[in-house]
Design a protein around this motif. Structure first.
Motif, PDB file in Angstrom:
ATOM      1  N   ALA A  22       0.812  -1.209   0.000  1.00 18.90           N
ATOM      2  CA  ALA A  22       0.000   0.000   0.000  1.00 18.90           C
ATOM      3  C   ALA A  22       0.849   1.264   0.000  1.00 18.90           C
ATOM      4  O   ALA A  22       0.368   2.340  -0.296  1.00 18.90           O
ATOM      5  CB  ALA A  22      -0.928  -0.013   1.211  1.00 18.90           C
ATOM      6  N   ALA A  23       2.137   1.134   0.364  1.00 15.11           N
ATOM      7  CA  ALA A  23       2.986   2.317   0.437  1.00 15.11           C
ATOM      8  C   ALA A  23       3.351   2.847  -0.942  1.00 15.11           C
ATOM      9  O   ALA A  23       3.785   3.982  -1.071  1.00 15.11           O
ATOM     10  CB  ALA A  23       4.238   1.984   1.224  1.00 15.11           C
ATOM     11  N   ASP A  24       3.196   2.029  -1.972  1.00 14.60           N
ATOM     12  CA  ASP A  24       3.546   2.468  -3.313  1.00 14.60           C
ATOM     13  C   ASP A  24       2.349   2.336  -4.235  1.00 14.60           C
ATOM     14  O   ASP A  24       1.430   1.598  -3.943  1.00 14.60           O
ATOM     15  CB  ASP A  24       4.709   1.630  -3.850  1.00 14.60           C
ATOM     16  N   TRP A 106     -10.335   6.478  -5.428  1.00 13.00           N
ATOM     17  CA  TRP A 106      -9.216   7.416  -5.333  1.00 13.00           C
ATOM     18  C   TRP A 106      -9.101   8.320  -6.562  1.00 13.00           C
ATOM     19  O   TRP A 106      -8.230   9.178  -6.620  1.00 13.00           O
ATOM     20  CB  TRP A 106      -7.895   6.664  -5.167  1.00 13.00           C
TER      21      TRP A 106
ATOM     22  N   ILE B  24      -5.696   2.037   5.276  1.00 18.39           N
ATOM     23  CA  ILE B  24      -5.478   2.398   3.874  1.00 18.39           C
ATOM     24  C   ILE B  24      -6.172   3.713   3.575  1.00 18.39           C
ATOM     25  O   ILE B  24      -7.379   3.786   3.460  1.00 18.39           O
ATOM     26  CB  ILE B  24      -5.876   1.269   2.909  1.00 18.39           C
ATOM     27  N   TYR B  25      -5.371   4.738   3.531  1.00 17.05           N
ATOM     28  CA  TYR B  25      -5.824   6.066   3.146  1.00 17.05           C
ATOM     29  C   TYR B  25      -5.129   6.376   1.830  1.00 17.05           C
ATOM     30  O   TYR B  25      -4.220   5.645   1.425  1.00 17.05           O
ATOM     31  CB  TYR B  25      -5.442   7.085   4.230  1.00 17.05           C
ATOM     32  N   PRO B  27      -2.490   7.344  -0.538  1.00 20.70           N
ATOM     33  CA  PRO B  27      -1.062   7.582  -0.331  1.00 20.70           C
ATOM     34  C   PRO B  27      -0.597   8.799  -1.132  1.00 20.70           C
ATOM     35  O   PRO B  27      -0.121   8.679  -2.260  1.00 20.70           O
ATOM     36  CB  PRO B  27      -0.415   6.289  -0.819  1.00 20.70           C
ATOM     37  N   ALA B  30       3.093   8.911  -2.428  1.00 24.10           N
ATOM     38  CA  ALA B  30       3.327   7.963  -3.517  1.00 24.10           C
ATOM     39  C   ALA B  30       2.656   8.456  -4.796  1.00 24.10           C
ATOM     40  O   ALA B  30       3.202   8.309  -5.897  1.00 24.10           O
ATOM     41  CB  ALA B  30       2.789   6.586  -3.139  1.00 24.10           C
TER      42      ALA B  30
END
Lengths: 138, 63
Positions: A22-24, A106, B24-25, B27, B30
């Protein structure tokens, strides 16, 4: 019993993996590559309009006709077409990035991130729309 | 015994899934990174450099 414990660890690591992932953001998909290539090819035709000020970077992550009078009458249809095509690709790009990462919701945030970066990276002399909606020359 | 393991497996999965959902928000950092990369490619800019301004002598001064 033994393989249940094994399964337990597999599940645990799978979750840990998804947290790190999830970090990328994933952008290496065929759809995104195709959109990038299409926009790259179009950029050669659009950039002269960016420099002349006819077309600028809008604050909503699109491009927009800023001053149609800078374009000869015969070319205006062509500019409108380029702008519409570019915006179609940009919208698809934002949607594909959100989808490729499993979060279609998103899309709006991807769009606003790009909107800011298009403007920040715009070359000197190009027109961009500021937060208040006014057009300024960089 | 087996039931207890299955129970704890399910419980752990649910807890972890809960954590993932909460954490999970969007990012933002990124996203900015990939935006920069894609814009560099589309506009054919060199990464990590601001586009060079056209030289002033070639540009009509707008006063």
């Amino acid at each position: 019993m033994r393989h249940l414990t094994k399964l337990f660890w597999v599940v645990l690591f799978a979750f840990a993996g998804s947290v790190f992932a999830a970090a990328d953001l994933e952008v290496n998909t065929p759809a995104i590559s195709a959109l990038k290539a299409s926009m790259q090819a179009r950029h050669n035709r659009l950039s002269s309009y960016y420099f002349s000020g006819a077309v600028g970077q809008a604050r909503d992550g699109n491009v927009a006709v800023h001053d149609a009078s800078l374009v000869p009458l015969a070319e205006r249809q062509n500019v409108n077409g380029l702008v519409a095509e570019e915006n179609r690709d940009r919208t698809a790009l934002y949607r594909e990035i959100a989808r490729a990462n499993g979060h279609p919701e998103w899309e709006a945030e991807v769009r606003s991130t790009f909107a800011q970066r298009w403007i920040d990276k715009a070359s000197g002399g190009w027109w961009v729309q500021n937060a208040g909606g006014a057009w300024v020359r960089k | 015994m087996q039931k207890r393991i299955i129970g704890s497996l399910v419980a752990t999965s649910l807890i972890m899934a809960g954590c993932v959902t909460i954490n999970i928000y969007f990012p933002a950092a990124a996203a900015e990174k990939v935006a920069d990369k894609i814009i560099d490619e589309v506009w054919q800019l060199k990464p990590d450099t601001k586009p060079a301004k056209p030289s002033p002598e070639n540009k009509g001064e707008v006063k």
